[in-house]
Design a protein around this motif. Structure first.
Motif, mmCIF file in Angstrom:
data_model
loop_
_atom_site.group_PDB
_atom_site.id
_atom_site.type_symbol
_atom_site.label_atom_id
_atom_site.label_comp_id
_atom_site.label_asym_id
_atom_site.label_seq_id
_atom_site.Cartn_x
_atom_site.Cartn_y
_atom_site.Cartn_z
ATOM 1 N N ARG A 42 4.764 11.138 1.251
ATOM 2 C CA ARG A 42 5.749 10.055 1.150
ATOM 3 C C ARG A 42 5.820 9.577 -0.288
ATOM 4 O O ARG A 42 4.803 9.305 -0.893
ATOM 5 C CB ARG A 42 5.314 8.866 2.032
ATOM 6 N N GLU A 43 7.048 9.441 -0.769
ATOM 7 C CA GLU A 43 7.213 8.906 -2.108
ATOM 8 C C GLU A 43 7.695 7.467 -1.993
ATOM 9 O O GLU A 43 8.609 7.174 -1.226
ATOM 10 C CB GLU A 43 8.230 9.765 -2.886
ATOM 11 N N CYS A 44 7.061 6.574 -2.747
ATOM 12 C CA CYS A 44 7.466 5.173 -2.716
ATOM 13 C C CYS A 44 8.812 5.050 -3.419
ATOM 14 O O CYS A 44 8.981 5.505 -4.546
ATOM 15 C CB CYS A 44 6.412 4.301 -3.414
ATOM 16 N N SER A 45 9.765 4.427 -2.722
ATOM 17 C CA SER A 45 11.101 4.338 -3.318
ATOM 18 C C SER A 45 11.136 3.314 -4.442
ATOM 19 O O SER A 45 12.007 3.352 -5.306
ATOM 20 C CB SER A 45 12.118 3.978 -2.239
ATOM 21 N N ALA A 46 10.188 2.379 -4.454
ATOM 22 C CA ALA A 46 10.197 1.344 -5.485
ATOM 23 C C ALA A 46 9.544 1.815 -6.788
ATOM 24 O O ALA A 46 10.145 1.744 -7.854
ATOM 25 C CB ALA A 46 9.494 0.095 -4.964
ATOM 26 N N CYS A 47 8.303 2.346 -6.704
ATOM 27 C CA CYS A 47 7.600 2.690 -7.941
ATOM 28 C C CYS A 47 7.407 4.195 -8.129
ATOM 29 O O CYS A 47 6.922 4.629 -9.164
ATOM 30 C CB CYS A 47 6.245 1.967 -8.002
ATOM 31 N N GLY A 48 7.759 4.990 -7.133
ATOM 32 C CA GLY A 48 7.681 6.441 -7.309
ATOM 33 C C GLY A 48 6.308 7.028 -7.065
ATOM 34 O O GLY A 48 6.114 8.224 -7.252
ATOM 35 N N ALA A 49 5.333 6.204 -6.652
ATOM 36 C CA ALA A 49 3.995 6.742 -6.374
ATOM 37 C C ALA A 49 4.050 7.670 -5.168
ATOM 38 O O ALA A 49 4.719 7.375 -4.178
ATOM 39 C CB ALA A 49 3.020 5.606 -6.100
ATOM 40 N N ILE A 50 3.356 8.804 -5.275
ATOM 41 C CA ILE A 50 3.376 9.772 -4.182
ATOM 42 C C ILE A 50 2.133 9.582 -3.317
ATOM 43 O O ILE A 50 1.010 9.570 -3.823
ATOM 44 C CB ILE A 50 3.436 11.209 -4.738
ATOM 45 N N HIS A 51 2.337 9.390 -2.006
ATOM 46 C CA HIS A 51 1.227 9.239 -1.079
ATOM 47 C C HIS A 51 1.092 10.495 -0.249
ATOM 48 O O HIS A 51 2.069 10.990 0.285
ATOM 49 C CB HIS A 51 1.475 8.049 -0.145
ATOM 50 N N LYS A 52 -0.135 10.992 -0.153
ATOM 51 C CA LYS A 52 -0.403 12.096 0.767
ATOM 52 C C LYS A 52 -1.242 11.521 1.897
ATOM 53 O O LYS A 52 -2.439 11.299 1.740
ATOM 54 C CB LYS A 52 -1.129 13.231 0.043
ATOM 55 N N ILE A 53 -0.590 11.287 3.033
ATOM 56 C CA ILE A 53 -1.219 10.511 4.096
ATOM 57 C C ILE A 53 -1.892 11.445 5.094
ATOM 58 O O ILE A 53 -1.246 12.303 5.677
ATOM 59 C CB ILE A 53 -0.163 9.650 4.817
ATOM 60 N N PRO A 54 -3.206 11.294 5.295
ATOM 61 C CA PRO A 54 -3.900 12.168 6.253
ATOM 62 C C PRO A 54 -3.419 11.902 7.671
ATOM 63 O O PRO A 54 -2.936 10.809 7.972
ATOM 64 C CB PRO A 54 -5.374 11.785 6.084
ATOM 65 N N PRO A 55 -3.573 12.897 8.561
ATOM 66 C CA PRO A 55 -3.027 12.765 9.916
ATOM 67 C C PRO A 55 -3.554 11.550 10.664
ATOM 68 O O PRO A 55 -2.821 10.943 11.434
ATOM 69 C CB PRO A 55 -3.466 14.060 10.606
ATOM 70 N N GLU A 56 -4.827 11.166 10.413
ATOM 71 C CA GLU A 56 -5.375 10.051 11.184
ATOM 72 C C GLU A 56 -4.799 8.696 10.740
ATOM 73 O O GLU A 56 -4.908 7.710 11.442
ATOM 74 C CB GLU A 56 -6.910 10.038 11.115
ATOM 75 N N LEU A 57 -4.169 8.666 9.555
ATOM 76 C CA LEU A 57 -3.568 7.410 9.089
ATOM 77 C C LEU A 57 -2.050 7.405 9.251
ATOM 78 O O LEU A 57 -1.383 6.467 8.842
ATOM 79 C CB LEU A 57 -3.899 7.184 7.609
ATOM 80 N N ARG A 58 -1.556 8.483 9.848
ATOM 81 C CA ARG A 58 -0.106 8.614 9.963
ATOM 82 C C ARG A 58 0.462 7.435 10.760
ATOM 83 O O ARG A 58 -0.031 7.101 11.820
ATOM 84 C CB ARG A 58 0.227 9.937 10.654
ATOM 85 N N GLY A 59 1.497 6.802 10.216
ATOM 86 C CA GLY A 59 2.129 5.680 10.903
ATOM 87 C C GLY A 59 1.401 4.368 10.677
ATOM 88 O O GLY A 59 1.923 3.309 10.974
ATOM 89 N N ARG A 60 0.172 4.415 10.128
ATOM 90 C CA ARG A 60 -0.574 3.162 9.926
ATOM 91 C C ARG A 60 -0.438 2.657 8.504
ATOM 92 O O ARG A 60 -0.666 1.483 8.236
ATOM 93 C CB ARG A 60 -2.049 3.375 10.278
ATOM 94 N N LEU A 61 -0.087 3.565 7.598
ATOM 95 C CA LEU A 61 0.104 3.141 6.206
ATOM 96 C C LEU A 61 1.545 2.674 6.062
ATOM 97 O O LEU A 61 2.475 3.472 6.042
ATOM 98 C CB LEU A 61 -0.181 4.309 5.264
ATOM 99 N N LYS A 62 1.721 1.344 5.966
ATOM 100 C CA LYS A 62 3.077 0.804 5.971
ATOM 101 C C LYS A 62 3.581 0.515 4.560
ATOM 102 O O LYS A 62 4.770 0.608 4.277
ATOM 103 C CB LYS A 62 3.113 -0.486 6.798
ATOM 104 N N ASN A 63 2.678 0.153 3.655
ATOM 105 C CA ASN A 63 3.114 -0.276 2.326
ATOM 106 C C ASN A 63 2.553 0.648 1.253
ATOM 107 O O ASN A 63 1.496 1.250 1.416
ATOM 108 C CB ASN A 63 2.647 -1.712 2.048
#
Lengths: 182, 398
Positions: free
Chosen positions: B369-390
């Motif tokens: 997921r790429e943050c639309s505001a600051c452009g930081a790229i997040h690689k979210i592990p499967p166990e955190l999928r849907g839990r990382l909101k911000n």
């Protein structure tokens, strides 16, 4: 009595062998046909990729309108070509046009940094390679089929089987796997 | 090409038969050891050896490939994860005339290596490490993939599994015999002291056989394995029409002195180069090894000149190694094909490593997921999928 049985046995054996030889020829012919269609699959893929490529490059290469149009034109020619001979010439022309295009693209660092362009470039490189490998595979399959058809015992059935045409490219350098130089 | 496969199959059958004979000899020796020259015991020993082999073979038939892949920690990728690797495998599938492309796996390991599994051609798989993807440019990667697909095409996987299981059975029986001798020897000696004179010889012969057979079997197995490596190099060079690609890939593999995470002895013969232990340097001339020395493989490939064919590989092999060559004479008639020149590759190892490790993460179920505001790229592990909101950097909603 035993002589009759032996004769019958030999006859059955011969029939089975004939069936085997015939089926072997059919299989080899189908493999050749399949190899031929593989080339078409890759050529079509190349035709499909080019509009995207030109669309992506347009914004960066507005001064190279002629080159871009040449690529599109060559692509359309190849798309509408009739018969293998015309198609061969048109595909070769398209290859040359693409080479010219990628040569020019070297001068546009912004374009070369574009993610979309990079992935299209990878796709086209791979498609060019696949066309080359598919031609080689077709020639291998065709040679095997022709050998089967012309040697004993396959030659006894050769009447119903047409010889496969080999892929010959006039330019000797293109006989090897054609690679686009970016 | 078909003749090549056939003539090698004959030679390989020869080696496998030889291993089978050694296995039977092993069983007979055990029978002699326990039965003391009784013919029935000798026969039973042979039967037991065969039974051990059969059981091991049956076990390996059930899903050996997936076991191999999971030992190595491989994850299956799709086209979107690593388009270049998938493309290269597809190219080599066409070149090698395999029916359909093998499944493609990535192993997250900085040590560069690659291997192929699959006893059946249509269920085969190739795996490469992220270290390899980072190190190799497109031409070199193509060479490595061609080598692996050549293993599949030449049916090396089935062959080496069969031979490996036979070797395993022989070693296992030797172990059993050795232990029985060590712990049970004294008791039996006192029991059968009446006809001691006759039995002493039998026992001595049995011991010699039990000690020598595993060594002989290993030498045969290693020789077979090395030969298949040379053949895979030759086929690989023929598929790509560019021997230098594989040569320079092997050169880089020889230079990379990184210990590998997967050091299992079971998977070792599968890799393109032998995996290294922690404190080991890659020796360029190991004689007791599953793989031929790298520098020799490289020199042969570079000596092929402007032609890619089994004939030119064989000539190069003879001039480097001497001897009769490595490829059956029947297959040397194929037409020589001109090799091609490479294209410059502008990608850097750093970029390639990033792409490779992203591909592995994506295949492991990570979400990008790429943050639309600051452009930081997040690689979210499967166990955190849907839990990382911000966004973790700027706290903007993702």
């Amino acid at each position: 009595m035993t002589g009759l049985w032996i004769a019958l046995g030999v006859l059955v054996l011969l029939i089975f062998m004939a069936i085997g030889v015939y089926n072997g020829l059919v299989r080899a012919r189908n493999e050749t046909k399949n190899a031929w269609s593989q080339i078409d699959v890759q050529l079509k893929r190349r035709h499909d990729l080019i509009p995207n490529l030109v669309e992506t490059a347009k914004g960066y290469m507005s001064h190279e309108r002629e080159t871009l149009e040449a690529v599109i034109q060559a692509r359309n020619m190849a798309l509408n070509a009739n018969g293998p001979k015309e198609a061969g010439a048109a595909e070769a022309a398209l290859g040359t046009a693409l080479n010219g295009f990628f040569g020019l693209a070297e001068n546009y660092p912004d374009l070369k940094a574009n993610q979309n362009f990079l992935s299209l470039q990878e796709e086209l490189t791979s498609t060019e390679n696949k066309i080359g490998f598919a031609r080689q595979a077709y020639n291998d399959a065709g040679t095997a089929y022709n050998n089967k058809r012309e040697t004993f015992p396959g030659m006894m059935f050769a009447g119903g089987f047409e010889a496969a045409d080999m892929f010959e490219i006039e330019n000797a350098a293109e006989r090897a796997v054609p690679k686009v130089s970016f | 090409m078909w003749d090549q496969i056939r003539s090698n199959r004959r030679r390989s059958i020869f080696v496998v038969t030889g291993l089978g004979v050694l296995l039977a000899v092993m069983g007979v020796a055990l029978g002699m050891l326990f039965g003391g020259g009784d013919p029935a015991a000798v026969f039973i020993g042979g039967a037991i050896a065969l039974a051990v082999w059969l059981v091991m073979w049956m076990v390996s038939l059930s899903n050996g490939d997936d076991i191999m892949l999971s030992i190595a920690g491989a994850r299956e990728i799709e086209k979107k994860d690593h388009p270049q690797l998938v493309n290269i495998v597809e190219e080599m599938t066409i070149a090698s005339q395999l029916g359909k492309p093998p499944r493609i796996f990535i192993v997250d390991d900085p040590a560069p290596n690659a291997f192929a599994v699959g006893r059946k051609q249509d269920k085969a798989a190739v795996a490469v490490t992220t270290g390899l993807l980072g190190m190799m440019n497109r031409d070199e990667l193509q060479g490595v993939v061609a080598h692996e697909l050549a293993h599949i095409k030449n049916r090396d996987v089935a062959l080496m599994t069969t031979a490996g299981i036979m070797l395993g059975a022989i070693v296992l029986l030797a172990e059993i015999g050795g232990r029985a001798l060590w712990y049970g020897g004294a008791a039996r000696r006192s029991r059968s002291s009446s006809n001691n004179n006759n039995n002493a010889w039998v026992v001595v012969i049995a011991i010699v056989v039990i000690v020598l057979t595993p060594i002989l079997a290993q030498l045969m197995y290693f020789a077979l394995s090395r030969r298949r490596e040379y053949l895979a190099d030759a086929s690989g060079a023929l598929f790509t029409r560019y021997p230098e690609g594989l040569a320079s890939a092997l050169e880089k593999l020889g230079g990379g002195q990184v210990a590998q995470a997967d050091k299992s002895k079971v998977t070792a013969p599968m890799y393109i180069v032998r995996p290294l232990a922690d404190d080991e340097k890659r020796q360029l001339s190991a004689s007791f090894s599953t793989h031929p020395p790298l520098d020799r493989r490289i020199r042969i490939l570079r000596k092929m000149g402007g032609n890619a064919s089994y004939d030119s590989y064989n000539t190069a092999f003879k001039s480097v190694q001497g001897g009769a060559g490595v490829i059956g004479a029947r297959s040397l008639t194929g037409e020589a094909v001109a090799t091609v020149k490479p294209e410059p590759d502008s990608s850097t190892p750093r970029q390639r490593t990033r792409v490779a490790s992203d591909a592995f993460l994506s295949a492991s179920g990570y979400e990008r997921r790429e943050c639309s505001a600051c452009g930081a790229i997040h690689k979210i592990p499967p166990e955190l999928r849907g839990r990382l909101k911000n966004c973790t950097r700027c706290k903007a909603p993702l």
